[in-house]
Design an enzyme around this catalytic site. Structure first.
Site, PDB file in Angstrom:
ATOM      1  N   MET A 286      -1.020   6.121   4.425  1.00 48.51           N
ATOM      2  CA  MET A 286      -0.076   5.594   5.418  1.00 48.51           C
ATOM      3  C   MET A 286       1.180   5.081   4.757  1.00 48.51           C
ATOM      4  SD  MET A 286      -0.506   6.024   8.585  1.00 48.51           S
ATOM      5  CE  MET A 286       0.881   4.944   8.952  1.00 48.51           C
TER       6      MET A 286
ATOM      7  N   GLY B  95       0.827  -1.205   0.000  1.00 42.97           N
ATOM      8  CA  GLY B  95       0.000   0.000   0.000  1.00 42.97           C
ATOM      9  C   GLY B  95       0.855   1.245   0.000  1.00 42.97           C
ATOM     10  N   VAL B  96       1.950   1.193  -0.744  1.00 43.75           N
ATOM     11  CA  VAL B  96       2.970   2.237  -0.650  1.00 43.75           C
ATOM     12  C   VAL B  96       2.510   3.599  -1.151  1.00 43.75           C
ATOM     13  CG1 VAL B  96       4.031   1.773  -2.897  1.00 43.75           C
ATOM     14  CG2 VAL B  96       5.447   2.657  -1.020  1.00 43.75           C
TER      15      VAL B  96
ATOM     16  N   LYS C 158     -12.300   6.782   7.188  1.00 41.81           N
ATOM     17  CA  LYS C 158     -12.025   5.489   7.810  1.00 41.81           C
ATOM     18  C   LYS C 158     -13.199   4.554   7.594  1.00 41.81           C
ATOM     19  CE  LYS C 158     -10.374   3.274  12.038  1.00 41.81           C
ATOM     20  NZ  LYS C 158      -9.323   2.550  11.297  1.00 41.81           N
TER      21      LYS C 158
ATOM     22  N   HIS D 274     -12.241   9.236  14.421  1.00 41.52           N
ATOM     23  CA  HIS D 274     -11.273   9.166  13.332  1.00 41.52           C
ATOM     24  C   HIS D 274     -11.773   9.984  12.148  1.00 41.52           C
ATOM     25  CE1 HIS D 274      -9.448   5.773  15.502  1.00 41.52           C
ATOM     26  NE2 HIS D 274      -8.380   6.001  14.758  1.00 41.52           N
TER      27      HIS D 274
ATOM     28  N   GLY E 184      -0.620   4.723  -0.779  1.00 36.25           N
ATOM     29  CA  GLY E 184      -1.704   5.195   0.062  1.00 36.25           C
ATOM     30  C   GLY E 184      -1.216   6.202   1.084  1.00 36.25           C
TER      31      GLY E 184
ATOM     32  N   THR F  66      -3.186  -3.000  16.185  1.00 34.37           N
ATOM     33  CA  THR F  66      -4.233  -2.076  15.743  1.00 34.37           C
ATOM     34  C   THR F  66      -3.768  -0.632  15.840  1.00 34.37           C
ATOM     35  OG1 THR F  66      -5.182  -2.065  17.974  1.00 34.37           O
ATOM     36  CG2 THR F  66      -6.087  -3.647  16.403  1.00 34.37           C
TER      37      THR F  66
ATOM     38  N   GLY G  53      -0.396  -3.216  10.135  1.00 36.08           N
ATOM     39  CA  GLY G  53      -1.155  -2.165  10.786  1.00 36.08           C
ATOM     40  C   GLY G  53      -2.575  -2.084  10.278  1.00 36.08           C
ATOM     41  N   THR G  54      -2.927  -2.957   9.361  1.00 37.17           N
ATOM     42  CA  THR G  54      -4.279  -3.005   8.807  1.00 37.17           C
ATOM     43  C   THR G  54      -5.256  -3.520   9.856  1.00 37.17           C
ATOM     44  OG1 THR G  54      -3.430  -3.387   6.583  1.00 37.17           O
ATOM     45  CG2 THR G  54      -5.700  -4.052   6.995  1.00 37.17           C
ATOM     46  N   THR G  55      -6.455  -2.969   9.874  1.00 36.23           N
ATOM     47  CA  THR G  55      -7.495  -3.413  10.803  1.00 36.23           C
ATOM     48  C   THR G  55      -8.721  -3.880  10.027  1.00 36.23           C
ATOM     49  OG1 THR G  55      -8.392  -1.168  11.025  1.00 36.23           O
ATOM     50  CG2 THR G  55      -6.703  -1.845  12.604  1.00 36.23           C
TER      51      THR G  55
END
Length: 258
Positions: free
Chosen positions: A19, A14-15, A155, A151, A17, A120, A95-97
């Site tokens: 984050m 996800g480079v 999100k 958030h 994106g 998380t 780090g994905t939730t």
């Protein structure tokens, strides 16, 4: 895997994106980690490093030999990458939730072959927050407990993964049933915890636990001011995980070891 001297080499899933870009930018200011390659569905975008499509992840790992992968995407994208990590023997920081039970089971299976660290939240402040909960809950054993999180408006999952982690920590000490918002005639029960969710603007992340009783209220709160907080923590975790044996790890494990 090759780590280029003392610097741990990192691939970012996800480079391109929000984050992912933050991870790349944060790593650029550090000497202990270097982002060398990225994976993203938008492989034509400028990620600051070579970018491969998800189905070419195995080629990305073969070409650049990263020491560890950092993943901030969506559950489907994480799970698509797991097999390539297993085959290449690359540790995975997640780090994905929003994973369902089957997704978590798949990641746990992968941890039998490669180190997997899932969190998380990669904020050191949240780690302190979680560790402060236990004495508060024990000292104020009869107080009502409420949990709130806010958030940014983009999100997807709710409550946040961090809020769920906080809720799990509370339920380890109190047998409380979550009530997600209240409406109409709904008197509070002794065995419940209210959980409130807000999606607002570009808020990076706010979490608050309130304990009330005996004519007083104790508030434990944390607010992240910038996504760099999470990127820095994920890179700390990556630098540590790169030297670990296969297994299932938490951010707390990395914090305690460094």
């Amino acid at each position: 895997m090759s780590s280029g001297g003392n610097s741990v080499t990192v691939a970012v899933n996800g480079v391109v994106g929000r984050m992912g870009r933050t991870v790349v930018e944060t790593a650029a200011d550090r000497a202990d980690v270097t982002v060398t390659v990225g994976v993203d569905v938008d492989a034509d975008a400028d990620g600051g490093v070579p970018v491969y499509e998800p189905d070419a992840a195995a080629s990305a790992f073969a070409d650049h030999e990263p020491d560890v992968v950092v993943d901030f995407t969506v559950p489907e994208a994480t799970l698509d990458l797991v097999e390539a990590c297993e085959e290449a023997g690359v540790p995975l920081v997640i780090g994905t939730t929003g994973f369902d039970e089957a997704g978590i089971e798949r990641l746990e299976t992968a941890s039998e072959r490669v180190p997997v660290l899932k969190a998380t939240n990669f904020s050191r402040g949240i780690q302190a927050f979680l560790r402060a909960l236990e004495p508060a809950l024990e000292t104020l054993a009869d107080y009502d407990v409420e949990l709130a999180e806010t958030h940014h408006n983009a999100k997807i999952d709710a409550p946040s993964g961090t809020a769920k982690t906080i809720l799990d920590a509370i339920q380890e000490h109190r047998d409380l049933d979550p009530v997600y918002g209240r409406e109409g005639v709904q008197p509070r029960e002794d065995d419940e915890i209210g959980v409130l969710v807000s999606r607002l603007g570009d808020v990076r992340g706010e979490h608050e636990v309130r304990l009330g009783g005996n004519d007083e209220v104790l508030t434990l709160a944390h607010r992240a001011e910038d996504r760099g907080v999470f990127a820095a923590g994920a890179l700390d975790a990556a630098a540590w995980l790169a030297t670990q044996n296969p297994g299932w790890y938490t951010f707390g494990d990395a914090i305690d070891a460094t």
